[in-house]
Design an enzyme around this catalytic site. Structure first.
Site, PDB file in Angstrom:
ATOM      1  N   ASP A  48      35.526  29.647  37.287  1.00 21.15           N
ATOM      2  CA  ASP A  48      34.121  29.846  37.657  1.00 21.15           C
ATOM      3  C   ASP A  48      33.311  30.496  36.549  1.00 21.15           C
ATOM      4  OD1 ASP A  48      34.269  28.857  40.287  1.00 21.15           O
ATOM      5  OD2 ASP A  48      35.387  30.634  40.832  1.00 21.15           O
ATOM      6  N   HIS A  52      42.474  36.158  39.444  1.00 21.57           N
ATOM      7  CA  HIS A  52      42.894  35.018  40.269  1.00 21.57           C
ATOM      8  C   HIS A  52      44.150  35.383  41.012  1.00 21.57           C
ATOM      9  CE1 HIS A  52      43.901  30.928  41.393  1.00 21.57           C
ATOM     10  NE2 HIS A  52      42.641  30.654  41.165  1.00 21.57           N
TER      11      HIS A  52
HETATM   12  N1  COA Z   1      37.194  42.549  38.320  1.00 23.32           N
HETATM   13  C1  COA Z   1      37.772  43.762  38.148  1.00 23.32           C
HETATM   14  N2  COA Z   1      38.983  44.068  38.625  1.00 23.32           N
HETATM   15  C2  COA Z   1      39.651  43.122  39.298  1.00 23.32           C
HETATM   16  C3  COA Z   1      39.111  41.839  39.508  1.00 23.32           C
HETATM   17  C4  COA Z   1      37.835  41.568  38.982  1.00 23.32           C
HETATM   18  N3  COA Z   1      37.262  40.377  39.144  1.00 23.32           N
HETATM   19  N4  COA Z   1      39.977  41.111  40.217  1.00 23.32           N
HETATM   20  C5  COA Z   1      41.030  41.898  40.462  1.00 23.32           C
HETATM   21  N5  COA Z   1      40.820  43.111  39.916  1.00 23.32           N
HETATM   22  C6  COA Z   1      41.750  44.248  39.945  1.00 23.32           C
HETATM   23  C7  COA Z   1      41.752  44.874  41.334  1.00 23.32           C
HETATM   24  O1  COA Z   1      40.765  45.869  41.448  1.00 23.32           O
HETATM   25  C8  COA Z   1      43.164  45.413  41.410  1.00 23.32           C
HETATM   26  O2  COA Z   1      43.206  46.608  40.654  1.00 23.32           O
HETATM   27  P1  COA Z   1      44.105  47.860  41.140  1.00 23.32           P
HETATM   28  O3  COA Z   1      45.515  47.327  41.140  1.00 23.32           O
HETATM   29  O4  COA Z   1      43.845  48.915  40.131  1.00 23.32           O
HETATM   30  O5  COA Z   1      43.618  48.202  42.525  1.00 23.32           O
HETATM   31  C9  COA Z   1      44.006  44.380  40.655  1.00 23.32           C
HETATM   32  O6  COA Z   1      43.082  43.741  39.743  1.00 23.32           O
HETATM   33  C10 COA Z   1      44.626  43.321  41.560  1.00 23.32           C
HETATM   34  O7  COA Z   1      43.612  42.774  42.400  1.00 23.32           O
HETATM   35  P2  COA Z   1      43.886  42.055  43.799  1.00 23.32           P
HETATM   36  O8  COA Z   1      42.719  42.249  44.696  1.00 23.32           O
HETATM   37  O9  COA Z   1      45.222  42.473  44.321  1.00 23.32           O
HETATM   38  O10 COA Z   1      43.989  40.566  43.412  1.00 23.32           O
HETATM   39  P3  COA Z   1      43.944  39.354  44.435  1.00 23.32           P
HETATM   40  O11 COA Z   1      44.962  38.393  43.984  1.00 23.32           O
HETATM   41  O12 COA Z   1      43.996  39.756  45.852  1.00 23.32           O
HETATM   42  O13 COA Z   1      42.450  38.797  44.238  1.00 23.32           O
HETATM   43  C11 COA Z   1      40.618  37.532  43.528  1.00 23.32           C
HETATM   44  C12 COA Z   1      42.156  37.653  43.532  1.00 23.32           C
HETATM   45  C13 COA Z   1      40.250  36.193  42.902  1.00 23.32           C
HETATM   46  C14 COA Z   1      40.092  37.551  44.973  1.00 23.32           C
HETATM   47  C15 COA Z   1      40.031  38.698  42.718  1.00 23.32           C
HETATM   48  O14 COA Z   1      40.530  38.672  41.397  1.00 23.32           O
HETATM   49  C16 COA Z   1      38.503  38.704  42.722  1.00 23.32           C
HETATM   50  O15 COA Z   1      37.893  39.243  43.644  1.00 23.32           O
HETATM   51  N6  COA Z   1      37.857  38.091  41.668  1.00 23.32           N
HETATM   52  C17 COA Z   1      36.429  37.998  41.624  1.00 23.32           C
HETATM   53  C18 COA Z   1      35.977  36.789  42.439  1.00 23.32           C
HETATM   54  C19 COA Z   1      36.279  35.477  41.754  1.00 23.32           C
HETATM   55  O16 COA Z   1      35.984  35.297  40.584  1.00 23.32           O
HETATM   56  N7  COA Z   1      36.825  34.530  42.540  1.00 23.32           N
HETATM   57  C20 COA Z   1      37.102  33.178  42.065  1.00 23.32           C
HETATM   58  C21 COA Z   1      38.543  32.886  42.034  1.00 23.32           C
HETATM   59  S1  COA Z   1      38.799  31.280  41.280  1.00 23.32           S
END
Ligand code: COA
Length: 383
Positions: A320, A266
């Site tokens: 979710d 998140h």
């Molecule tokens: N599964 C595996 N790894 C994850 C992850 C996931 N769902 N979400 C984040 N990470 C990892 C990233 O690969 C990154 O790793 P790194 O530092 O080694 O490159 C690190 O965690 C940080 O991720 P980042 O993309 O900077 O986080 P963000 O704040 O931009 O993204 C989300 C937040 C929600 C978009 C992201 O966690 C995601 O795509 N989750 C899956 C979709 C989801 O469930 N969305 C609903 C949100 S309520």
């Protein structure tokens, strides 16, 4: 500070470090895993409140008295019915349309049947908010019945929003436990700070457009898999995995490919998502009651593996993750999951839009131009 002397804005990719609005509705402490609606912990609301009471809380910044709750609930129920033109519109929709496309179109079309669609002022917006919130369940259920070739089911004003939705969807009254399961999911999704769809809605209303346009914008933004669409992706993943023994290789393979595991992580929470805390226990109960424990057990196994592999990065289940199994357990089709989210979040979107209009300033950030300068214009014959 005058605008002329304001410092130049700095680039903040994803706006993660930008505070772009004030709100009195929900408070989030992502580090500690806290979510409060108007100062009340989300866990207490999920355990004790109803969706209707929670909406009153968000919109009025206090819990209602018994009489206020009764009249608020009656006001919502009085707006359950769809205008006849909306039913006709649903009948014209392609049966294979994605439900979120249908919902976005239908909420937008509600404006065509509301003589107050462009009326300004807080009272008119409050009435429109009630209409949109009350009618959205009928839009979703109506589209689902249409695509399945079934007749529409008229709303029942004796039922709560959750129970009435399930009634219109299935043509059968839900048990109290099933209606309560949906009610809890609606409470948990009702508001969540300046998330992407709420921000999008606030941008639209900040132009002094109307509430229908703002909510339509928000629905389009919610649809993406990085936001509201994640709950559907969770269910797709569980289906792909298929059985408990396949969880470990599936997740490990995806992590090795640096794929995201849907329902985890998140932008704001770097601790356990407080909405998932209660839902995790609750989802187990619902799954057990409805004979869907296998999916739940797979979810738990995924959580264990993720805790072992990536919890150090602050990646925990989000709302979710367990709402997907809950929706599945109560018989909601996979491609309606994001519509369930929208049905609830209309409360938050509308509340935020009304807040935005109180002391509104156009939301208009800047872009850093990274293209060339000083280019000649070349006649088309010479290019
Ligand atoms: N599964 C595996 N790894 C994850 C992850 C996931 N769902 N979400 C984040 N990470 C990892 C990233 O690969 C990154 O790793 P790194 O530092 O080694 O490159 C690190 O965690 C940080 O991720 P980042 O993309 O900077 O986080 P963000 O704040 O931009 O993204 C989300 C937040 C929600 C978009 C992201 O966690 C995601 O795509 N989750 C899956 C979709 C989801 O469930 N969305 C609903 C949100 S309520």
């Amino acid at each position: 500070m005058s605008l002329a002397t304001a410092p130049a804005p700095s680039f903040d990719k994803g706006l993660a470090n930008t505070v772009a609005a004030e709100t009195q509705m929900s408070f989030i402490d992502g580090g500690k895993g806290v979510l409060e609606y108007v100062g009340i912990d989300i866990d207490a609301l999920a355990r004790n409140s109803t969706f209707e009471e929670t909406v009153f809380l968000l919109w009025n910044r206090r819990l209602p008295t018994a009489q206020e709750l009764k009249s608020f609930t009656e006001g919502l129920r009085a707006e359950y019915d769809l205008p006849a033109g909306m039913l006709e519109l649903i009948r014209t929709m392609p049966r294979d349309a994605t439900p979120m496309h249908a919902l976005r179109t239908l909420v937008s079309a509600l404006a065509l049947h509301d003589s107050e669609a462009d009326a300004e002022g807080e009272d008119a917006n409050a009435r429109k908010a009630i209409r949109m919130l009350a009618r959205t369940p009928a839009l979703i259920a109506g589209f689902d019945r249409h695509r399945k070739g079934k007749p529409f089911v008229a709303p029942d004003r004796t039922l709560s929003m959750a129970a009435n939705f399930l009634w219109m969807l299935n043509g059968a009254k839900p048990t109290d436990a099933v209606a309560r399961a949906l009610d809890v999911c609606l409470i948990l999704h009702a508001d969540h700070g300046l998330n992407a769809s709420t921000f999008a809605g606030r941008v639209t209303i900040s132009t002094l457009s109307d509430l229908y346009s703002a909510i339509t914008t928000a629905i389009g933004t919610l649809k993406g898999p990085l936001h509201g669409g994640a709950n559907e992706e969770v269910m797709i993943m569980l289906r792909e995995i298929g059985s408990l023994d396949r969880v470990e290789p599936y997740i490990m393979e995806r992590l090795a490919r640096k794929d995201r595991i849907m329902g985890f992580g998140h932008r704001v929470y770097k601790a356990y998502d407080p909405r998932a805390t209660y839902l995790k226990t609750f989802a187990r109960q619902v799954a057990a009651d409805t004979g869907n424990l296998a999916l739940y057990e797979m979810s738990r196994r995924i959580e264990e593996i993720m805790a072992r592999e990536v919890a150090a990065k602050g990646i925990y289940p989000n709302v979710d993750f367990y709402s997907a199994t809950t929706y599945h357990s109560i018989g909601i089709d996979l491609d309606l999951f994001t519509c369930m989210f929208a049905m609830s979040r209309i409360a938050g979107w509308a509340g935020h839009c009304i807040e935005q209009l109180d002391g509104n300033r156009l939301i208009r950030p800047a872009a850093a131009y990274v293209g060339p300068h000083g280019q000649p214009w070349v006649p088309v014959s010479d290019r």
